[in-house]
Design a protein around this motif. Structure first.
Motif, PDB file in Angstrom:
ATOM      1  N   LEU A  41      -3.504  12.367  41.228  1.00 29.99           N
ATOM      2  CA  LEU A  41      -3.620  13.842  40.770  1.00 29.99           C
ATOM      3  C   LEU A  41      -3.269  14.250  39.626  1.00 29.99           C
ATOM      4  N   ASP A  42      -3.885  13.961  38.912  1.00 32.50           N
ATOM      5  CA  ASP A  42      -3.543  13.884  37.116  1.00 32.50           C
ATOM      6  C   ASP A  42      -4.504  15.735  36.966  1.00 32.50           C
ATOM      7  N   ASN A  43      -5.429  15.971  37.810  1.00 37.77           N
ATOM      8  CA  ASN A  43      -5.810  17.158  37.195  1.00 37.77           C
ATOM      9  C   ASN A  43      -6.185  18.501  37.667  1.00 37.77           C
ATOM     10  N   ILE A  44      -4.914  18.961  38.194  1.00 36.14           N
ATOM     11  CA  ILE A  44      -4.517  19.946  39.412  1.00 36.14           C
ATOM     12  C   ILE A  44      -3.185  20.046  38.949  1.00 36.14           C
ATOM     13  N   TYR A  63      -1.444  25.299  49.820  1.00 34.72           N
ATOM     14  CA  TYR A  63      -2.197  25.138  48.338  1.00 34.72           C
ATOM     15  C   TYR A  63      -3.389  24.058  48.640  1.00 34.72           C
ATOM     16  N   ASP A  64      -4.482  25.225  48.232  1.00 36.45           N
ATOM     17  CA  ASP A  64      -6.237  25.147  48.178  1.00 36.45           C
ATOM     18  C   ASP A  64      -7.154  23.483  47.406  1.00 36.45           C
ATOM     19  N   LEU A  66      -4.971  21.052  46.655  1.00 32.41           N
ATOM     20  CA  LEU A  66      -4.724  20.193  47.077  1.00 32.41           C
ATOM     21  C   LEU A  66      -5.021  19.498  48.113  1.00 32.41           C
ATOM     22  N   GLU A  67      -5.457  20.379  49.308  1.00 30.29           N
ATOM     23  CA  GLU A  67      -6.042  20.729  50.609  1.00 30.29           C
ATOM     24  C   GLU A  67      -7.924  19.804  50.212  1.00 30.29           C
ATOM     25  N   THR A  68      -8.732  20.455  49.642  1.00 25.60           N
ATOM     26  CA  THR A  68      -9.495  19.990  48.848  1.00 25.60           C
ATOM     27  C   THR A  68      -9.284  18.283  48.733  1.00 25.60           C
ATOM     28  N   GLU A  69      -8.629  18.136  47.952  1.00 29.64           N
ATOM     29  CA  GLU A  69      -8.574  16.683  46.838  1.00 29.64           C
ATOM     30  C   GLU A  69      -8.331  16.245  48.093  1.00 29.64           C
ATOM     31  N   LYS A  70      -7.326  16.510  49.027  1.00 26.86           N
ATOM     32  CA  LYS A  70      -6.799  15.504  50.437  1.00 26.86           C
ATOM     33  C   LYS A  70      -7.954  15.813  51.480  1.00 26.86           C
ATOM     34  N   ASN A  71      -8.616  16.395  51.740  1.00 22.64           N
ATOM     35  CA  ASN A  71      -9.875  15.875  52.497  1.00 22.64           C
ATOM     36  C   ASN A  71     -10.902  15.518  52.177  1.00 22.64           C
ATOM     37  N   LYS A  72     -11.039  15.462  50.263  1.00 24.47           N
ATOM     38  CA  LYS A  72     -12.589  14.436  49.846  1.00 24.47           C
ATOM     39  C   LYS A  72     -11.467  12.936  50.324  1.00 24.47           C
ATOM     40  N   LEU A  73     -10.720  12.673  50.159  1.00 28.53           N
ATOM     41  CA  LEU A  73     -10.005  11.845  50.115  1.00 28.53           C
ATOM     42  C   LEU A  73      -9.584  10.805  51.116  1.00 28.53           C
TER      43      LEU A  73
END
Length: 149
Positions: A41-44, A63-64, A66-73
């Motif tokens: 994560l370097d873009n949020i 944190y929405d 962060l949750e979006t990024e986690k779900n993608k991963l």
């Protein structure tokens, strides 16, 4: 030459991420290697979070972004059959976090996408270039062309 045993897929969720992921999975199958995945994560914005912090994938946050990024991963990891203990999301500078994790986990090969930029972007550097110069293991930069699907 020994076969690769641990392959690290460094993914950035770009439009070409699926292509890079499939190449990494194919290599892991070919070498009968364990496939690992990292997203840095370097873009949020991450208030009050030090660089190098591993983000737990199994904990919910309010944190929405962060949750979006986690779900993608998690979704990509599930599609690639990557075990939960081989998945990392880290807040920090991509080149540094990818190479540090590779050393820590005894990674033999890092797979990363590269747009093969030219001119000013090339002079400023890229994640793929930084990983290539700083990794202690082999690095495979998958060349991404604008017309690839």
């Amino acid at each position: 030459m020994n076969n690769y045993q641990n392959i690290l897929l460094a993914i950035d969720f770009s439009d070409y991420g699926h292509y890079v992921a499939q190449r990494a999975k194919s290599l892991a199958e070919q070498f009968n290697a364990r496939l690992h995945i990292i997203h840095v994560l370097d873009n949020i914005p991450m208030p009050d979070t030090p660089y190098g912090m591993v983000i737990p994938l199994n904990d919910d946050s309010s944190y929405d972004l962060l949750e979006t990024e986690k779900n993608k991963l998690i979704q990509i990891s599930n599609q690639l059959d990557i075990l939960p203990e081989r998945r990392w999301m880290i807040w920090g500078e991509p080149q540094q976090e990818i190479t540090q994790l590779a050393a820590q986990e005894q990674i033999d090969l890092i797979v990363v996408g590269s747009h093969g930029r030219h001119g000013l972007a090339m002079l400023m550097g890229s994640t793929a270039k930084g990983v290539l110069y700083h990794a202690e293991c082999d690095v495979l930069a998958i060349h991404l062309k604008d017309h690839q699907e």
